[in-house]
Design a protein around this motif. Sequence first.
Motif, short mmCIF file in Angstrom:
data_model
loop_
_atom_site.label_atom_id
_atom_site.label_comp_id
_atom_site.label_asym_id
_atom_site.label_seq_id
_atom_site.Cartn_x
_atom_site.Cartn_y
_atom_site.Cartn_z
N PHE A 206 6.44 7.88 -2.68
CA PHE A 206 7.12 6.60 -2.66
C PHE A 206 5.92 5.05 -1.96
CE2 PHE A 206 10.10 3.47 -0.14
CZ PHE A 206 11.05 3.70 -1.05
N VAL A 207 5.21 5.47 -0.74
CA VAL A 207 4.41 4.32 -0.32
C VAL A 207 3.62 4.15 -1.56
CG1 VAL A 207 3.04 3.49 1.41
CG2 VAL A 207 4.99 5.06 2.00
N GLU A 208 2.91 4.81 -2.14
CA GLU A 208 2.29 4.72 -3.82
C GLU A 208 2.30 3.74 -4.64
OE1 GLU A 208 0.42 8.32 -4.51
OE2 GLU A 208 -1.32 8.26 -2.29
N ALA A 209 3.70 4.07 -4.54
CA ALA A 209 3.89 3.21 -5.77
C ALA A 209 5.36 1.82 -5.51
CB ALA A 209 6.06 4.05 -6.21
N LEU A 210 5.33 1.69 -4.26
CA LEU A 210 5.79 0.71 -3.60
C LEU A 210 5.40 -1.15 -4.44
CD1 LEU A 210 6.16 1.11 0.02
CD2 LEU A 210 8.02 0.87 -0.84
N PRO A 211 3.85 -1.04 -4.66
CA PRO A 211 3.60 -2.47 -5.68
C PRO A 211 4.48 -2.40 -7.19
CG PRO A 211 1.45 -1.02 -4.92
CD PRO A 211 2.54 -0.05 -4.68
N LEU A 212 4.72 -1.37 -7.06
CA LEU A 212 5.60 -1.05 -8.89
C LEU A 212 7.42 -1.69 -8.74
CD1 LEU A 212 5.10 2.35 -10.48
CD2 LEU A 212 4.12 0.72 -11.23
N TYR A 213 7.66 -1.79 -7.75
CA TYR A 213 8.74 -2.14 -7.09
C TYR A 213 8.55 -3.75 -6.54
CZ TYR A 213 9.24 2.80 -6.86
OH TYR A 213 9.53 4.53 -7.68
N LYS A 214 7.63 -3.97 -6.96
CA LYS A 214 7.39 -5.56 -5.77
C LYS A 214 7.40 -5.66 -4.40
CE LYS A 214 6.75 -7.03 -10.66
NZ LYS A 214 5.42 -7.18 -10.87
N SER A 215 7.43 -4.15 -3.58
CA SER A 215 7.15 -4.36 -2.73
C SER A 215 6.56 -3.81 -1.95
CB SER A 215 8.30 -3.08 -1.99
OG SER A 215 10.05 -3.63 -2.49
#
Length: 410
Positions: A206-215
């Motif tokens: 989840f943390v690794e995907a945060l850039p995809l979520y603009k977060s």
Amino acid sequence: MVQENQSSPNELVDQNLFRQFLDRDFPELKNIKDFKLESVGGKGENYTTCLLRAKFELELNDGSHRSAAYMAKTLPLTRREQVSSWNVFDKEHTTYRDYVSDFEKMYKNAGKDVTFAPKYYPTNNKLEEELLILEDLGQRGFRNANRLAGLDLVHTKATLEKLAQFHAASAVRFELKGAYPAAFDRNICSNTDDFKEFREIQSKSFVEALPLYKSSHLKSDVESYASQAEDMFQAYAPRIEGEFSVLNHGDAWCNNFMFQYDEAGHLKETYFVDLQMCRYSSPAQDLLYFILSSTDIEFKIAKFDYLVKFYHEKLTENLQLLKYPKQLPSLRSLHQSIFNHADWIFPIVSILLPIVLLEGSDDSNMDTMMDNEGAGDKFRNNMFKNSRIIRHQKEILPWVFNRGTFEVRR
């Protein structure tokens, strides 16, 4: 390593098991002409149980023929002993047998017809392992909504109203008959934490995907929060003095609600299924779980407060109908409870929502989900990086962050 029972559910469910139900439902039954057992649910629709449809062709005493069908819910094909240890089958039997029936009688006595769930068939036979027999709602045209699209406003409000009716009856029953058993203090009554490694891997993905979520700016907050967050599914419900509490559905996502329509295609009725994880706590649990996981992205955040208010109106309406003996919960106190129980948000956005928005595949099962190597990595990559989850997380995470959800309690 967990030693698994390799018996197939199909070997445990035969036509003789249903004879007592057929005799009751069809008093003029002469012969069972045909019996078929088929798996139910597509790929990615169910992770912790195996659903089977038992289909019968019957001959009656007058020579006529009838069709019948029942649903059989058994342990999954793998991790059977693990799921059995959670006590969820015992809880579901109790919920259908004691609570759903009580709640429906309470409304009937108050002059209102309310049905919450499919017909429950208690078996008289001593069974070797967990099994639940229910009415096949498909015979009456009930079906699930499209989980990938999320529920529209009509289905969302119908579900919230049914939750409000269920919650209201459960609160009144508590006052009339006393506390629910200790098993209902938790969603899953496990004696060991089998999910620690899974939660850590899931949180990392989840943390690794945060850039995809603009977060990306949430990275340190989420990591700190995840490192101390308990498993909400195994956690005991907190007791907050003066807080209004109800029997939550406990797994209130869209696949656990079924909908029936009239001839014109208008929504007619809403039923619950999968009552394995009921938990006595604030209704905030069901509200957060349902609204954030299962509603249309166009309004789940934009209309969140409105949906809570709608639920509150239906809740108080039904509490009054059932003559709740205490002060009615205020809308303000309900919103405060949603803040107090915000720990539910992290498992929703990091576990539940990615599963809800993932298209079904052969890998959509508990074994793959809990795998920490190749197959599991591929599964998590699909969960956290598909276009649907990206769109939802972009909408949800700013709202979550602005509410202080990921603040670490000192």
